[in-house]
Design a protein around this motif. Structure first.
Motif, PDB file in Angstrom:
ATOM      1  N   PRO A  27       0.846  -1.195   0.000  1.00 15.24           N
ATOM      2  CA  PRO A  27       0.000   0.000   0.000  1.00 15.24           C
ATOM      3  C   PRO A  27       0.885   1.250   0.000  1.00 15.24           C
ATOM      4  O   PRO A  27       1.845   1.306   0.772  1.00 15.24           O
ATOM      5  N   ASP A  71      -2.921   4.603  -2.926  1.00 19.68           N
ATOM      6  CA  ASP A  71      -4.123   4.941  -2.179  1.00 19.68           C
ATOM      7  C   ASP A  71      -4.463   6.425  -2.341  1.00 19.68           C
ATOM      8  O   ASP A  71      -4.471   7.181  -1.380  1.00 19.68           O
ATOM      9  N   ASN A  84      -8.084   8.898  -1.465  1.00 21.05           N
ATOM     10  CA  ASN A  84      -7.479   8.187  -0.345  1.00 21.05           C
ATOM     11  C   ASN A  84      -8.550   7.412   0.422  1.00 21.05           C
ATOM     12  O   ASN A  84      -9.459   8.012   1.003  1.00 21.05           O
ATOM     13  N   GLY A 127      -7.609   4.925   2.644  1.00 24.60           N
ATOM     14  CA  GLY A 127      -7.005   4.409   3.878  1.00 24.60           C
ATOM     15  C   GLY A 127      -6.259   3.103   3.647  1.00 24.60           C
ATOM     16  O   GLY A 127      -6.549   2.368   2.702  1.00 24.60           O
ATOM     17  N   LYS A 128      -5.313   2.840   4.536  1.00 25.29           N
ATOM     18  CA  LYS A 128      -4.443   1.677   4.349  1.00 25.29           C
ATOM     19  C   LYS A 128      -5.215   0.356   4.337  1.00 25.29           C
ATOM     20  O   LYS A 128      -4.889  -0.557   3.589  1.00 25.29           O
ATOM     21  N   ALA A 175      -6.517  -0.290   1.004  1.00 26.05           N
ATOM     22  CA  ALA A 175      -5.412  -0.595   0.081  1.00 26.05           C
ATOM     23  C   ALA A 175      -4.940  -2.035   0.275  1.00 26.05           C
ATOM     24  O   ALA A 175      -4.663  -2.758  -0.683  1.00 26.05           O
ATOM     25  N   ASP A 218       7.796   2.077   3.205  1.00 25.71           N
ATOM     26  CA  ASP A 218       8.784   3.016   3.738  1.00 25.71           C
ATOM     27  C   ASP A 218      10.062   2.371   4.272  1.00 25.71           C
ATOM     28  O   ASP A 218      10.847   3.014   4.955  1.00 25.71           O
ATOM     29  N   GLN A 225      10.353   0.353   6.590  1.00 28.62           N
ATOM     30  CA  GLN A 225      10.320  -0.028   8.004  1.00 28.62           C
ATOM     31  C   GLN A 225      10.125  -1.535   8.100  1.00 28.62           C
ATOM     32  O   GLN A 225      10.398  -2.138   9.129  1.00 28.62           O
ATOM     33  N   ARG A 262       3.368   8.463  22.232  1.00 27.95           N
ATOM     34  CA  ARG A 262       2.722   7.547  21.302  1.00 27.95           C
ATOM     35  C   ARG A 262       2.973   6.097  21.718  1.00 27.95           C
ATOM     36  O   ARG A 262       2.078   5.255  21.691  1.00 27.95           O
ATOM     37  N   ARG A 297       3.096  -6.014  13.444  1.00 28.12           N
ATOM     38  CA  ARG A 297       2.956  -5.128  12.295  1.00 28.12           C
ATOM     39  C   ARG A 297       2.025  -5.811  11.297  1.00 28.12           C
ATOM     40  O   ARG A 297       1.676  -6.977  11.449  1.00 28.12           O
ATOM     41  N   ARG A 299      11.334   5.256   9.300  1.00 26.99           N
ATOM     42  CA  ARG A 299      11.092   5.180   7.858  1.00 26.99           C
ATOM     43  C   ARG A 299      12.237   5.820   7.089  1.00 26.99           C
ATOM     44  O   ARG A 299      12.852   6.780   7.552  1.00 26.99           O
ATOM     45  N   LYS A 319       7.128  11.060   5.176  1.00 26.50           N
ATOM     46  CA  LYS A 319       6.574  11.289   6.515  1.00 26.50           C
ATOM     47  C   LYS A 319       5.568  10.207   6.878  1.00 26.50           C
ATOM     48  O   LYS A 319       4.931   9.636   6.009  1.00 26.50           O
ATOM     49  N   THR A 320       5.399   9.959   8.174  1.00 23.21           N
ATOM     50  CA  THR A 320       4.372   9.000   8.576  1.00 23.21           C
ATOM     51  C   THR A 320       2.997   9.572   8.260  1.00 23.21           C
ATOM     52  O   THR A 320       2.794  10.779   8.300  1.00 23.21           O
ATOM     53  N   LYS A 321       2.052   8.688   7.942  1.00 22.24           N
ATOM     54  CA  LYS A 321       0.719   9.156   7.561  1.00 22.24           C
ATOM     55  C   LYS A 321      -0.203   9.170   8.764  1.00 22.24           C
ATOM     56  O   LYS A 321      -1.381   9.410   8.661  1.00 22.24           O
ATOM     57  N   TRP A 322       0.353   8.861   9.945  1.00 24.83           N
ATOM     58  CA  TRP A 322      -0.492   8.760  11.120  1.00 24.83           C
ATOM     59  C   TRP A 322      -0.412  10.017  11.963  1.00 24.83           C
ATOM     60  O   TRP A 322       0.602  10.278  12.574  1.00 24.83           O
ATOM     61  N   LYS A 381      -5.681  10.361  13.866  1.00 22.75           N
ATOM     62  CA  LYS A 381      -5.887   9.130  13.101  1.00 22.75           C
ATOM     63  C   LYS A 381      -5.618   7.894  13.957  1.00 22.75           C
ATOM     64  O   LYS A 381      -6.314   6.889  13.847  1.00 22.75           O
TER      65      LYS A 381
END
Ligand code: UDP
Ligand code: MG
Length: 325
Positions: free
Chosen positions: A9, A48, A76, A78-79, A82, A101, A103, A138, A162, A206, A210-213, A217
């Motif tokens: 995704p 996405d 979009n 969302g993951k 996707a 990314d 990761q 977080r 994950r 990553r 940038k992180t999408k979170w 979210k």
């Protein structure tokens, strides 16, 4: 020959995709040369609804390449959507799901595959051994979330798990059968059952982009997880309601007795106002919990598709030719 599909995704990943693809091909090359009967690969990139150059990059990747394909959404979604689209499009005997990314290290696919190839496991998944590089708040909140959800829900979700995993065709089909609209993959992966092996690995940041979170979210995601797999909040709401009924009943008795014994002085209205506010708040809170569940039922009954495809690459073969999307 064994075929492996890799589903990726991607949302605004132009910064990292070229490096990712290089690493992925390298990892695939190693698996190919190590296998005796031969291993076929297909890479399915799901765009996405990115608004950067991701789609252009994917088009470049697929030009003249028979093993790479892309699906591009109209916006979009969302993951989760996707992931679903990618799994649906996959044709391999084994399916790898991974982030773009870096990761999720592509080198790990070889290890996952060799474990799955023994036939002992239908899923080999990665688990972060630590949360290094993640903001403290977080990481704390995530740990709290996993502790709560594992207490109150029907499925146990491994902390640090994950989405990165290799699954057998059988496992993938089972995941696809769970067709609910509000998806929480981590729960679904566990819910479908089968034997899963875990591989621990160190968290890395990553590679680029940038992180999408956002914080918001993540909160929505954890709510999704809780509500998809547990009705405990509803029970909690009724319990709180019951408790307050009891308290108010006792209070009423106390007031009646007090009035009969001591007469009826007019003092006491501030505490009364406080109680009214408090009980009102609890009622709204409980109604809110019920509302969250109802909104999910509402979305589910609409039976909207999980995603809309804007375009996709029609490479060499028969993939989804019956799909007029
Ligand atoms: N992603 C996606 N749609 C979204 C958000 C993220 O397809 O709406 C993809 C993203 O491109 C990446 C993966 O999901 O490949 C994980 O995203 P991210 O790295 O931002 O999440 P994190 O690793 O921080 O959990
Ligand atoms: Mg990431």
């Amino acid at each position: 020959m064994v075929n492996i599909s890799v589903v990726i995704p991607c949302y605004n990943e132009e910064a990292v995709l070229p490096v990712f693809r290089e690493k992925l091909e390298e990892a695939a090359g190693k698996i190919r040369s190590a296998s005796e009967g031969g291993t076929g690969f297909e890479f399915i990139f799901v765009d996405d609804g990115s608004d950067d150059g991701t789609l252009d990059l994917l088009k470049k990747f697929t030009a003249g390449d028979t093993i790479t394909r892309y699906i591009s959404f109209s916006r979009n979604f969302g993951k989760e959507a996707a992931i679903f689209a990618g799994l649906e499009a996959s044709k391999g005997d084994y399916i790898v799901l991974m982030d773009a990314d870096l990761q999720d290290p592509p080198e790990m696919i070889a290890e996952m595959y060799s474990m799955a190839a023994t036939g002992d496991y239908d899923c080999v998944a990665a688990r972060r051994a630590d949360r290094k590089g993640e903001p403290l708040l977080r990481s704390l909140l995530s740990k709290l979330f996993y502790r709560i959800i594992n207490r109150i829900s029907d499925v146990q979700i491994v902390s640090g798990a994950r989405d990165f995993r290799l699954m057998s065709r059988k496992y993938c089909n089972a995941v696809l059968k769970v067709g609910e609209y509000n998806r929480f993959s981590k729960g679904i992966f566990k819910w479908v059952g089968f034997k899963t092996a875990w591989i621990d690995y160190a968290n890395s940041e990553r590679a680029a982009g940038k992180t999408k979170w956002s914080f918001y979210k993540l909160v929505r995601y954890s709510l999704e997880g809780t509500m998809s797999f547990s009705s405990a909040p509803l029970a909690a709401a009724s319990l709180i309601g019951l408790l307050f009924c009891l308290i108010s009943f006792i209070l009423i008795c106390v007031i009646i007795i007090k009035t009969l014994v001591f007469g009826d002085p007019t003092s006491g209205w501030p505490s009364l106002a406080c109680i009214v506010f408090f009980v009102g708040g609890v009622q709204l809170f409980c109604t809110g919990i019920v509302g969250e569940y109802i909104s999910r039922i509402y979305l589910e009954t609409k039976k909207r598709p999980l995603y809309i495809i804007n375009e996709k690459s029609y490479s060499s073969d028969k993939l989804n030719t019956d799909d007029k999307n």
